[in-house]
Design an enzyme around this catalytic site. Structure first.
Site, PDB file in Angstrom:
ATOM      1  N   LYS A   1       0.920  -1.531   0.125  1.00  0.00           N
ATOM      2  CA  LYS A   1      -0.022  -0.219   0.063  1.00  0.00           C
ATOM      3  C   LYS A   1       0.922   1.382  -0.187  1.00  0.00           C
ATOM      4  CE  LYS A   1      -3.497  -2.498   2.237  1.00  0.00           C
ATOM      5  NZ  LYS A   1      -4.376  -3.098   3.379  1.00  0.00           N
TER       6      LYS A   1
ATOM      7  N   GLN B   1      -4.418  -2.040   9.800  1.00  0.00           N
ATOM      8  CA  GLN B   1      -4.275  -2.984   9.075  1.00  0.00           C
ATOM      9  C   GLN B   1      -4.800  -4.183   9.866  1.00  0.00           C
ATOM     10  OE1 GLN B   1      -3.214  -3.763   5.895  1.00  0.00           O
ATOM     11  NE2 GLN B   1      -4.252  -5.681   6.134  1.00  0.00           N
TER      12      GLN B   1
ATOM     13  N   ASP C   1     -11.039   2.587   4.205  1.00  0.00           N
ATOM     14  CA  ASP C   1     -11.674   1.198   4.218  1.00  0.00           C
ATOM     15  C   ASP C   1     -12.930   1.081   4.108  1.00  0.00           C
ATOM     16  OD1 ASP C   1      -9.188  -0.318   4.003  1.00  0.00           O
ATOM     17  OD2 ASP C   1      -8.797  -0.692   6.179  1.00  0.00           O
TER      18      ASP C   1
END
Ligand code: NAP
Length: 291
Positions: A52, A96, A119
């Site tokens: 990422k 994460q 997200d």
């Protein structure tokens, strides 16, 4: 023989769109910024986080990688999130998954400013997706799957879609996107308690597999000509592979390839789309912050 839906190629198209949008934002004085928080040392998470950050660098998105120890407390993670919420250089925040067991992941997600929740996991964004309110963030993996379905020219209106899996990350948002006005599919969501899953799947014009079991969807689950979107990323031991394992999806690719109309490979299908849509969401957050 099915058409192979090339996720790598489509992700390149999405990333080229991102590059143009970033350029326009920079010209107006805004550099999009993404913060990625990693708690602990899970090897797969490290790979995801690094890719990422690398993608941000390639595109010219400002990125911050924050690594907390595997013993980090809930308070430490919350403090990090609150600091990032207040940082004007950061437009997107993600923590994460999965964090170590002492961390309450739901509470962390709820602490992220919904306007920075790239997200799309915060309850406000989940609600906006259900409400078909386009100002929210759609989770990256299902957003990527929808784009693959569209780019492959697959008709969703009136189509029978079966989503296998009901996670908040993939299955549920995928079902909402497929049934939304404009997509207009007739959606069935299957899970571990579904009876005769093969028969349920055989009704489908579109199958989205998000189960987490290697090669679970077999040839006899598939109606001839159906579109198969394989979200699964599974490591299976393979002595012949250099790393001792190979990646495979939730679909038995070789046998389904013979029967399906179109199919995503693993790797090179949904995976690259997920990261491309994380970039898209970060740009959307940056644009919204600029007013
Ligand atoms: P998850 O949270 O573990 O959910 C799995 C779902 O599959 C659950 O709803 C579960 O049902 C269902 N399931 C399990 N066994 C089943 C069975 N025998 N029959 C029918 N349904 C069954 O997983 P996830 O986070 O959604 O991820 C799914 C897969 O996608 C994993 O391989 C993951 O690595 C991959 N993934 C890939 C990406 C990407 O970027 N490509 C992103 C996210 C995830 P219950 O609810 O009844 O338990």
């Amino acid at each position: 023989m099915a058409t192979i839906i090339d996720g790598k190629q489509t992700a390149e198209v999405v990333l080229a769109e991102c590059a143009e949008e970033i350029q326009a934002l920079k010209e107006s004085g805004v550099t999009p910024g993404l913060a990625v928080v990693l708690v602990g040392e899970d090897p797969a998470s490290q790979v995801y986080v690094n890719s990422k950050v690398r993608k941000c660098t390639e595109l010219g998105i400002h990125s911050e990688k924050i690594v907390l120890s595997k013993e980090a407390t809930q308070e430490e993670v919350l403090e990090t999130v609150l600091r990032l919420n207040a940082d004007p250089a950061i437009h997107g925040i993600l923590v994460q998954s999965p964090p170590p067991p002492q961390i309450d992941e739901d509470a962390i997600v709820r602490a992220i400013d919904p306007a920075k929740d790239v997200d799309g996991f915060h309850p406000e964004n989940v609600a906006k997706l259900a409400l078909e309110d386009g100002t929210g963030f759609v989770p990256c993996t299902p957003a990527g799957c929808m784009r693959l379905i569209r780019e492959a020219g697959v008709e969703t209106s009136g189509a029978e879609a079966v989503v296998v899996g009901r996670s908040m990350i993939v299955g549920k948002p995928m079902a909402l996107l497929l049934m939304a006005r404009g997509s207009d599919a007739t959606v069935t969501v299957a899970h571990s308690r579904t009876k005769d899953l093969a028969a349920v799947c055989r009704r489908a014009d579109i199958i989205v597999a998000a189960v987490g079991i290697p090669e679970f969807i077999r040839e006899d689950f598939v109606k001839p000509g159906a579109t198969i979107i394989d979200v699964g990323i599974n490591r299976v031991e393979d002595e012949k592979a250099k790393r001792g394992y190979r990646l495979c999806g939730d679909v038995a690719y070789e046998e389904v390839l013979e029967k399906a109309g179109a199919i995503t490979p693993v790797p090179g299908g949904v995976g690259p789309m997920t990261i491309a849509f994380l970039m898209k969401n970060t740009i959307k957050a940056a644009r919204a912050s600029a007013g």
